[in-house]
Design an enzyme around this catalytic site. Structure first.
Site, short mmCIF file in Angstrom:
data_model
loop_
_atom_site.label_atom_id
_atom_site.label_comp_id
_atom_site.label_asym_id
_atom_site.label_seq_id
_atom_site.Cartn_x
_atom_site.Cartn_y
_atom_site.Cartn_z
CD GLU A 34 -1.99 -2.28 1.08
OE1 GLU A 34 -0.93 -2.68 1.60
OE2 GLU A 34 -2.85 -3.04 0.63
CG HIS A 70 -11.52 -6.85 5.76
ND1 HIS A 70 -10.79 -7.43 6.77
CD2 HIS A 70 -10.77 -6.99 4.64
CE1 HIS A 70 -9.64 -7.90 6.29
NE2 HIS A 70 -9.60 -7.64 5.00
#
Lengths: 394, 337, 327
Positions: B60, B129
């Site tokens: 990321e 999530h």
């Protein structure tokens, strides 16, 4: 420069509160010492309040229409360089020392007033910010509204409902007019007088022949003299030999006044004024007339001052101009007597030679404080009134 | 006009902008050949090829950093951060680099960069999530933050975000991708950033929300209407810069504010709205403002727990009804007293 | 060192010397200014001792190549062509600085010269360098990115992501690790898995080269190789430039973690002094020429400081400008 306090002046011994009629300076404006800062209305009159020092108006603590107890802080002057905390401290100190304020219902015609349970209760009123703003804009006292929000909170709808009621009021058959400051004061005074003073009244018919004759003569000479003037003249002379009726009760003693200051009740559309003719016993009839004319003119121009109305020792009241024949007045405390007269009425009397004659008579009613004067004293006063009246045509 | 899903609207927006400007590139995990973990880039690799649709490793920080480097050297990249929950891994690049480089370099550069990501709960994806972290990014000067609730808004706002010369966090909601709606087909259909939309008019109270919760608010508003209470629902659409004028105008009309968000209850978007209303519309308030948010816990896995955690139309209706003694209108008037 | 085994022209060699002297004198003056209280904020991170690294690498680049720099970035910035005046103005926080006073020492950048910025976050420049590489690749130009970072940065996650991705995508990047043996006070050998940092390149299937960072021509030589590889599409290289910062991490660091003996040992290897001696010994320049050059740079420094001192502060009313690009 130190901060200058401006207080609600105590304009008379009995003056307890004044209403702010209009501010003449805004916050931030400069005023010179002696300049007029605001206009107030007391129980007696409307008057101007001067600035006690030069400076800027740092804070006005009350709005127009609000009623403030005498001697309470109403404004703060300064040179503008003082730290704001000092101003706040001064204001807070006043707030702690001074008694609580009564919020004044704004004076507007046809405004319904509900009994205010909140008055004097001291609890903060729960209302939403919007409700407060609307109430302020519409001139509705929050204390008069019942809130329907959680916990009794006043909400917008409650204010709108109260406003609708207020707006609908003109079509209702009953009109409720709120008291002005003066009316309130009068109401208070007469209640007090009625409750505290054990009074009684005595009526006598006075022969006005000589008095009216004198009046006519003076009229022809271009000098205007009224019935009131004649009565004041007569009363002032009579009081010299009836000092108990020119006196003031103090506990168990009676203070007999040195001066004979006669108040003349003058009714106007906005209230009752009682200007004083000072030392009336020393004034001639014409001088009395000049004085009453001067004073009534002041009443009409709304320029009567507190001083003009201070120090009365006896009062005269006349409703004769309306055709009232006789009536009983209420004593003006702390005086001990009041004389009320009616209109001059021609009465048939037994004249010379048992012939019927018309005599102009006027009913005079003396109301006295029984603690000070008995029936005898009252009757004698009235009897003694005749002499000065008769003497007018010597 | 055509009916499209939210997902299709996203794809269309990117495709149109990539056709229009060859500097627009997409970079992220599984965005190319696979078409995106959420299927939101399907077909782009096939049309534009590997130089413009780049499949990256799970890195990321490198993804966002790459996007920044591209933006600084003449490209207009869209970086996809698969789940907003992964922002922790690349937070330095977003917070300290992307948001600040223009300012720190005194305006020598501009950063025409879009970070597309998705968040939100309701699919049982559990705590790592399912988050709604828009408040983090809305806090930071230098970023813009956009959250569409409908396919139409998604397309118009994404196109505007791509054309904006500033870094834009474009946050989608995972439960919206299959929702359908009318979407204009005009390739120049744009919705400006920084403009809220009144999704439903009403005069009894103002409900302010964003992203998927807007749909819950609209459902709640229907139920409230059956009870004689007309709610105005405002979809913020852009969180930074926030269109506060729209909120203010509504609260001045209704006097009542409710905010609804999926984020955690403390220091969220609702807190900002309420604070501004208190500052600027104090005297318009007839009722204390109400914030509705998720419960103050990580998002649970079990469905029954997750449903309890999130705001729902039922919770919104109940909260509104309990706020005050509503006077029901007569059915035919629909105007609460 | 009296025989020349350099394949660089005399002009190039003097140019290398000039750049190193520029950096040295700029940093010495910066140190003096900070100690005198003329500069505010965090003390600048001086690269005194590391001049050969910046000059050696950057001299191998073209003007349109990019660099990413670190918090210790004055040397990189100067070597890439920055003006001293605008640099000092930025250190002084003035409106005329490269970043209009908004960045300061740690974020100094001359973007027009290809410097994409110094960075206050260790290792943060590496992911950004990837992006510059992607841009070059997409455009098909033959540009190269040289990304500087320190020894400690090779322990950051971002370093590994960047190493990996640069090789996986064959990006035209030269990774330049300036190993000055310490991450603030921590000796790198105590906290790194490998002592030789260029060994890390093996994990990323790219060439890894360690070079003596006190020898500007040695640095230049390996840099040329790496740059050429990248420019030709051969992908990234990891260069480990062994160097030493003579001063502390910052002004308040009095270096208790190093011995004075160690420092003196490194001073003997001063890249500037030794290269000067070499140029004289090999007859590349005369004493007079070098002295004159040094005087020019003294004047350049003084002029730069004067420019900065007489420049205006940024306008406080404009403090929110440049957060966003308007319109």
């Amino acid at each position: 420069m130190a901060l200058t306090r401006v207080i609600m002046p105590k304009t008379g011994a009995e003056m307890e509160e004044g209403r702010i009629v209009s501010w003449k300076k805004n916050e931030g404006e400069r005023i010179e010492k002696g300049g007029i800062l605001l206009e107030i209305e007391t129980d007696k009159a409307t008057m101007e309040v001067e600035a006690p020092a030069s400076g800027f108006v740092l804070k006005r603590l009350y709005r127009e229409g609000e009623v403030v107890p005498a001697t309470q802080l109403i404004a703060v002057l300064g040179d503008g360089n003082e730290p704001p905390e000092d101003v706040q401290r001064l204001i807070r100190a006043e707030g702690e020392a001074a008694p609580g304020l009564k919020p004044a219902p704004p004076v507007s015609p046809a405004q319904p007033i509900q009994p205010t349970a909140a008055e004097g209760s001291g609890a903060p009123i729960k209302a939403s910010p919007l409700a407060r703003r609307l109430a302020r804009e519409k001139g509705i006292d929050l204390a008069s509204i019942q809130g329907t929000g959680p916990g009794g909170r006043i909400e917008k709808d409650d204010v709108l409902r109260a406003a609708a009621v207020k707006a609908a009021a003109p079509s209702s058959p009953e009109i409720v007019v709120p008291f002005s400051t003066m009316r309130r004061a009068i109401a208070r005074r007469v209640s007090h007088s009625q409750q505290e003073t054990p009074d009684f009244s005595v009526t006598m018919a006075l022969d006005m022949t000589a008095a009216l004759q004198r009046k006519k003569e003076l009229q022809a000479a271009g000098k205007h003299v009224s019935i009131n003037d004649l009565i004041i003249f007569a009363v002032s002379r009579t009081l010299t030999s009836h000092p108990d009726l020119n006196a003031q009760l103090e506990g168990d003693s009676l203070r007999r006044h040195r001066e004979i200051n006669i108040g003349l009740a003058v009714g106007t559309d906005d209230g009752l004024y009682v200007p004083i003719v000072r030392r009336a016993d020393r004034l001639s009839l014409e001088e009395i007339a000049a004085e009453t004319q001067r004073l009534t003119a002041k009443v009409e121009q709304k320029q009567l001052t507190a001083e003009d109305m201070a120090g009365g020792t006896f009062t005269v009241s006349n409703l004769g101009m309306f055709g009232v024949e006789s009536f009983t007045a209420i004593i003006v405390p702390p005086q001990t007597g009041i004389l009320s007269v009616g209109c001059v009425v021609d009465r048939p009397v037994r004249g010379a030679g048992d012939r019927l004659a018309w005599q102009p008579t006027m009913a005079a009613t003396l109301t006295v404080d029984h603690r000070v004067v008995d029936g005898l004293g009252a009757a004698k006063f009235l009897r003694d009134l005749k002499a000065p009246l008769a003497a007018l045509c010597d | 006009m055509a009916e499209k899903t939210f997902r299709e609207a996203i794809i269309e927006a990117m495709a149109e902008e990539m056709r229009r400007d060859e500097r627009v590139v997409l970079i992220g995990e599984d965005v190319g050949r696979f078409g995106g973990a959420m299927g939101a880039s399907k077909g782009l690799f096939q049309e534009f090829g590997p130089s413009r649709v780049i499949d990256t490793p799970i890195s990321e920080a490198a993804i966002i950093g790459s996007a920044l480097g591209m933006a600084l050297t003449g490209q207009r990249p869209i970086a996809e951060l698969m789940f907003i929950d992964f922002a922790g891994v690349c937070m330095d690049q977003i917070l300290n680099q992307v948001a600040k480089v223009r300012y720190m370099l005194g305006g020598q550069v501009k950063v025409p960069l879009v970070i597309r990501t998705q968040g939100g709960a309701g699919k049982g994806y559990a705590a790592q999530h399912s988050q709604s972290l828009e408040a983090w990014f809305t806090h930071v000067p230098g970023l813009k933050v956009v959250m569409p609730a409908t396919p139409r808004d998604a397309k118009g706002l994404l196109k505007s975000a791509i054309r904006d010369d500033n870094p834009v966090m474009f946050i989608e909601h995972k439960l919206l991708y299959n929702n359908k709606g009318e979407v204009p087909e005009d390739p120049e259909f744009l919705i400006p950033l920084g403009k809220a939309e009144v999704k439903r008019e009403g005069s009894d109270l103002t409900i302010v929300s964003h992203s998927r919760q807007v749909l819950n608010c609209l459902e709640a508003a229907e139920e409230l209407s059956n009870q004689g209470i007309e709610a105005e629902v405002i979809d913020l659409r852009t969180l930074r810069p926030m269109d506060f004028d729209a909120v203010r105008a509504s609260v001045e009309k209704t006097g009542r504010l409710v905010t609804v968000e999926e984020g955690y209850p403390q220091c969220g978007i609702g807190a900002e709205v309420v604070a501004r209303i208190a500052e600027q519309c104090f005297e318009s308030l007839d009722m204390p403002p109400i914030r509705i948010a998720s419960k103050d816990t990580p998002i649970p896995f079990a469905r029954v727990l997750e449903q309890e955690t999130l705001p729902s139309p039922r919770r919104i209706v109940e909260t509104v009804l309990a706020a005050r003694r509503w006077v029901r209108r007569p059915q035919d008037q629909r105007l609460a007293v | 060192m009296s025989t020349s085994n350099s394949n660089l022209s005399p002009q190039t060699r003097i140019a290398l010397y000039r750049q190193m002297v520029r950096i040295r004198k700029f940093e010495e003056k910066t140190h003096e200014l900070y100690k005198a209280g003329r500069l505010t904020g965090m003390s600048p991170h001086l690269c005194i001792g590391e001049e050969a690294s910046a000059v050696g690498v950057i001299s191998a680049l073209n003007p349109d190549d990019y660099i990413l720099s670190t918090h210790r970035g004055h040397g990189h910035c100067l070597a890439k062509g920055a003006e001293m005046g605008k640099m000092y103005a930025e250190l002084y926080g003035k409106e005329t600085g490269y970043c209009r006073g908004r960045g300061g020492s740690m974020h100094i950048a001359d973007v027009a010269q290809g410097n994409l910025g110094a960075n206050g976050i260790v290792g943060a420049g590496l992911p950004i360098a990837l992006g510059a590489g992607f841009s070059i690749q997409k455009r098909g130009t033959k540009q190269v990115v040289a990304c500087f970072f320190g020894d400690a940065a090779t322990n950051q996650g971002a370093f590994h992501e960047a190493m990996n991705m640069s090789k996986a995508f064959h990006l035209p990047v030269v990774w330049v690790c300036e190993n000055n043996l310490y991450g603030l006070s921590t000796p790198i050998e105590k906290v790194a898995a490998t002592r030789t940092l260029s060994d890390r390149a093996k994990g990323y299937a790219m060439p890894g080269i360690t070079v003596d960072g006190m020898d500007v021509e040695a640095v230049r030589a390996v840099a040329e190789g790496a740059v050429s590889l990248a420019r030709g599409g051969g992908g990234p290289t990891l260069l480990e430039v062994r160097t030493y910062r003579y001063f502390g991490h910052g002004a308040s660091d009095h270096r208790p973690y190093r011995t004075r003996e160690e420092e003196q040992g490194w001073w003997k290897r001063c890249p500037v002094a030794n290269y000067r001696a070499r140029l004289l010994a090999e007859g590349v320049a005369t004493e007079a020429e070098l002295a004159a050059l040094e005087q020019e740079i003294d004047a350049e420094v003084e002029a730069g400081v004067a420019f900065a001192q007489s420049s205006p502060d940024p306008n406080p009313q404009e403090s929110t400008l440049y957060v966003y690009t308007e319109g």
